[in-house]
Design a protein around this motif. Structure first.
Motif, PDB file in Angstrom:
ATOM      1  N   PRO A   1       0.733  -1.224  -0.053  1.00  0.00           N
ATOM      2  CA  PRO A   1      -0.037  -0.029   0.187  1.00  0.00           C
ATOM      3  C   PRO A   1       0.696   1.124  -0.126  1.00  0.00           C
ATOM      4  O   PRO A   1       1.989   1.516   0.250  1.00  0.00           O
TER       5      PRO A   1
ATOM      6  N   ALA B   1      -6.513  -2.021   5.635  1.00  0.00           N
ATOM      7  CA  ALA B   1      -6.529  -2.297   4.355  1.00  0.00           C
ATOM      8  C   ALA B   1      -6.846  -3.736   4.373  1.00  0.00           C
ATOM      9  O   ALA B   1      -6.022  -4.495   4.709  1.00  0.00           O
TER      10      ALA B   1
ATOM     11  N   TYR C   1      -4.093  -6.920   4.051  1.00  0.00           N
ATOM     12  CA  TYR C   1      -2.863  -6.277   4.279  1.00  0.00           C
ATOM     13  C   TYR C   1      -2.234  -6.652   5.690  1.00  0.00           C
ATOM     14  O   TYR C   1      -3.357  -6.145   6.325  1.00  0.00           O
TER      15      TYR C   1
ATOM     16  N   GLN D   1      -3.980   1.234  -7.062  1.00  0.00           N
ATOM     17  CA  GLN D   1      -3.914   0.594  -5.796  1.00  0.00           C
ATOM     18  C   GLN D   1      -5.552   0.198  -5.664  1.00  0.00           C
ATOM     19  O   GLN D   1      -5.712  -1.000  -5.142  1.00  0.00           O
TER      20      GLN D   1
END
Length: 344
Positions: free
Chosen positions: A226, A277, A280, A333
């Motif tokens: 990220p 996120a 992650y 992303q």
């Protein structure tokens, strides 16, 4: 005269440290600063001592392997920067002295192998494919040697080199190991920074002082780590790995999700730090020798012991800042498939 000279030479031989090519407890504990840059691919007693000192100072060299490879050099550079030490390519005297002063005790010590170390059960072989792992009861160590090496943050090669002829599967056997702490306590971590270019992770306290440094594996261009700032959402000792077909890993043919049971050889290792996120996290690995040398699937990969040290000293809500050379576009992303909790 000749007899006097021979006696003097023998006296010097006894008081001087063992040469770098010798590897035993005395050679490591008595090692002095190397006069020239050690090799990056050969085990060296001075380098092993240096790695142990770095590990104790919370500047992790990753796996202690006795070689001045890229992870050891990353830790050295971080220590130099943090302490304002003037240093060139070699190991500066001030650097060696500062590290030596930062901890107490022998660099290596004797350890008696316990029943728990050899009890098992152990995996006969770690499958190479994720799909072949899903039926296993646990992702255990493959041998007592692997477990002992990880327990003392060492490579199996170095542990064997320090203990020629020793049986690692025999309770009661005494072996020489790195003298590193089993648990670590830091000041409260206020911020984590992940440098995606240097493949490193730094933890800072509230005043901005660096309290821990780790080499890390970072995502690749096709499966990026990220950008921006996330937060820690929680930690999980012995995490279950959840595979989602949306990951589209080339080596996995399954069209259905599946789970892989916990253990040190789990795809996300033995410790997971969740981030805000989906999919992650910061986690351990079954391959400590490959940390920062190969790309992850987007998560931040540390050795199992480094992931645990960080996880046991971080709180929910701690910001995790990702540093880029150039900020990736939001569309890039957004293009990454959603994932379940542990994606590695």
């Amino acid at each position: 005269m000749m007899r006097w000279m021979l006696g003097a030479v023998m006296s010097l031989w006894f008081i001087c440290p063992a040469p770098a090519g010798t590897l035993d407890a005395a050679a490591v504990n008595d090692a002095v600063r190397p006069g020239k840059q050690p090799s990056a691919d050969k085990i060296n007693a001075s380098v092993m001592k240096l790695q142990v000192l770095l590990d104790r100072a919370q500047f992790s060299p990753g796996q202690i392997d006795g070689k001045l490879g890229e992870n050891a050099q990353k830790a050295l550079r971080a220590f130099v920067e943090q302490n304002g030490i003037a240093s060139d390519k070699g190991i500066a005297p001030e650097l060696w002295d500062r590290l030596s002063a930062a901890s107490e005790g022998a660099a290596v010590v004797d350890y008696k192998i316990t029943d728990a170390d050899v009890k098992g059960p152990f995996l006969k072989k770690l499958p190479a494919r994720l799909e072949d792992m899903k039926s296993l009861e646990a992702l255990r160590y493959t041998s007592p040697l692997e477990g002992l090496a990880e327990k003392f943050h060492m490579s199996e090669e170095l542990l064997k080199a320090l203990n020629p002829g020793k049986a690692f599967d025999k309770a009661g056997e005494t072996i020489v190991v790195a003298n590193v702490p089993a648990r670590r306590e830091f000041p409260r971590i206020a911020r984590i920074e992940i440098d995606k270019t240097r493949a490193t992770l730094k933890a800072f306290e509230g005043s901005g002082r660096l309290v821990a440094f780790y080499p890390a594996s970072i995502g690749s261009p096709d499966r990026p780590t990220p950008t921006g700032t996330l937060k820690v959402t929680g930690t999980d000792e012995q995490p279950i790995y959840h595979y989602n077909p949306a990951y589209k890993f080339r080596s996995v043919k399954s069209k259905r999700p599946f789970d892989i049971k916990p253990g040190p050889n789990n795809p996300v290792g033995s410790y997971w730090i969740g981030l805000s996120a989906q999919g992650y996290g910061i986690h351990g690995t079954a391959e400590p020798d490959r940390v920062s040398k190969t790309a992850s699937h987007g998560c931040i990969r540390l050795t199992n012991w480094d992931a645990r040290a960080l996880g046991e000293n971080v709180k929910r809500g701690t910001p995790v800042v990702f540093l880029d050379v150039a900020t990736e576009s939001s569309s890039k992303q957004q293009g990454r498939p959603a994932a379940s909790r542990a994606s590695n």
